[in-house]
Design a protein around this motif. Structure first.
Motif, PDB file in Angstrom:
ATOM      1  N   GLY A 292     117.412  90.172 -43.504  1.00 18.20           N
ATOM      2  CA  GLY A 292     118.722  90.098 -42.708  1.00 18.20           C
ATOM      3  C   GLY A 292     118.452  89.636 -41.348  1.00 18.20           C
ATOM      4  O   GLY A 292     117.421  89.087 -41.127  1.00 18.20           O
ATOM      5  N   HIS A 293     119.535  89.541 -40.501  1.00 15.57           N
ATOM      6  CA  HIS A 293     119.486  89.032 -39.304  1.00 15.57           C
ATOM      7  C   HIS A 293     118.676  89.763 -38.334  1.00 15.57           C
ATOM      8  O   HIS A 293     118.613  91.041 -38.390  1.00 15.57           O
TER       9      HIS A 293
ATOM     10  N   ALA B 119     117.355  84.898 -39.545  1.00 14.47           N
ATOM     11  CA  ALA B 119     117.593  85.932 -40.517  1.00 14.47           C
ATOM     12  C   ALA B 119     116.517  85.672 -41.754  1.00 14.47           C
ATOM     13  O   ALA B 119     116.086  84.563 -42.226  1.00 14.47           O
TER      14      ALA B 119
ATOM     15  N   TRP C 294     120.059  87.876 -48.338  1.00 15.47           N
ATOM     16  CA  TRP C 294     119.064  88.568 -47.298  1.00 15.47           C
ATOM     17  C   TRP C 294     118.310  89.527 -47.763  1.00 15.47           C
ATOM     18  O   TRP C 294     118.548  90.075 -48.846  1.00 15.47           O
TER      19      TRP C 294
END
Length: 340
Positions: A184-185, A275, A318
């Protein structure tokens, strides 16, 4: 209530030292957050992309499933970065072939590209959870004070020791340190260390007085144990729950994870912000993304159409570096597997 009191109150309710990492965008459902809390951990609701009415609805959905503490996560407010017409045209040109392949209209920016943090926070405070966490920056003093006045424990996110120290100065109650293996980010806002999770945990735990939550690449009970031994008070896991029964992970996304064939890459193609996710044709086909949140808004319709068409290569998949160790089953079963 002091930081110590807020933290002690939370720990009294946790039976296992595990936190569900917040996952916005539909993967982290109210059902998943509630299930993790019911299993003795701290469930998290990633609410950064929700409107205020949706936040209120999601909070009610979690509370309908559990009376145990849980967290709500938002992105820290930040000024909208300027973009030029030339940059927008270049970003649209890169996405045009993907739109054409799905017979979609050419890419265009929607009228609203950024969520209203103040309105989102107001919705959270209308029925405050036990914990509020945030990423991408620092909270305004007024927001932090309002959360503390409501008795909410506040957790910031750092990807380096300097960021963690700034969060401590601001008055947060705990710091999540995000290692480079995390999916993810990237949750920081300055230079990202992309550090090993255990190394960063030790650095921050030794240098600050606040509880540290380790995040990034923690996929097994042994990983969790190592994080606790490195000085973490709790361990946060996100990728480990992507295949949970209660997760909102779409079918194409699940199949891509279970095949284990793709490498993870750091990309700005989908949102304009770095990300980690699985490699896709979009991660390889976008070279001039707009900054966040412009790119995120620009790709929204393509991602939605890709999900409807079952095309994983158009989704933001992600995932952390250890995604191949993710397990299927209920959140409670995964929690049991992760408990050291």
């Amino acid at each position: 209530m002091s930081t110590h009191s807020r933290w002690a109150a939370l720990r009294r309710h946790l039976q296992v030292p595990l936190v569900l990492a917040p996952m916005a965008g539909g993967v982290g459902t109210p059902a998943l957050a509630a299930a993790v809390s019911e299993a003795g951990g701290l469930g998290s609701l990633g609410a950064a992309y929700l409107t205020p009415p949706q936040i209120r609805e999601a909070l009610a959905a979690v509370r309908a499933r559990t009376d145990r503490p849980f967290a709500v996560n938002l992105f820290a407010p930040q000024p909208l970065p300027p973009v030029t017409a030339q940059a927008i045209a270049a970003a649209c040109a890169e996405l045009s072939p993907f739109h054409a392949a799905l017979h979609l209209p050419p890419p265009t920016l929607p009228q609203q590209v950024q969520d209203d943090f103040g309105a989102q926070l107001h919705a959270v405070l209308a029925d405050p959870p036990a914990v509020f966490s945030f990423a991408f920056g620092r909270l305004p003093p007024g927001a932090l004070n309002a959360l503390h006045a409501a008795g909410v424990l506040v957790i910031g996110t750092a990807t380096s020791l300097p960021e963690a120290q700034l969060l401590v100065q601001d008055g947060v109650d705990a710091v999540t340190v995000q290692g480079g293996a995390a999916g993810g980010h990237r949750g920081g806002w300055q230079e990202d260390a992309l550090a090993d999770t255990l190394t960063l945990t030790r650095q921050v735990a030794q240098a600050t007085r606040l509880p540290v939550i380790a995040a990034g690449g923690l996929m097994t009970a042994g990983d969790v144990r190592a994080a606790l031994q490195a000085g973490a008070a709790l361990a946060a896991c996100g990728t480990a729950f992507l295949l949970a029964d209660e997760a909102g992970t779409p079918g194409p996304y699940r199949r891509a994870l279970q095949s284990g064939e793709r490498q993870t890459v750091l990309t700005r193609a989908y949102s304009g912000r770095t990300a980690r996710g699985l490699r896709t044709t979009l991660t390889g086909g976008v070279h001039s993304p707009l900054p966040f949140p412009w790119q995120n808004a620009l790709t929204r319709s393509l991602r939605a159409a890709g999900a409807q068409a079952g095309q994983a290569d158009l989704l933001s998949l992600w995932a952390g570096e250890g995604y191949r160790q993710a397990r299927t089953g209920s959140a409670a079963q995964i929690m049991a597997d992760l408990t050291p």
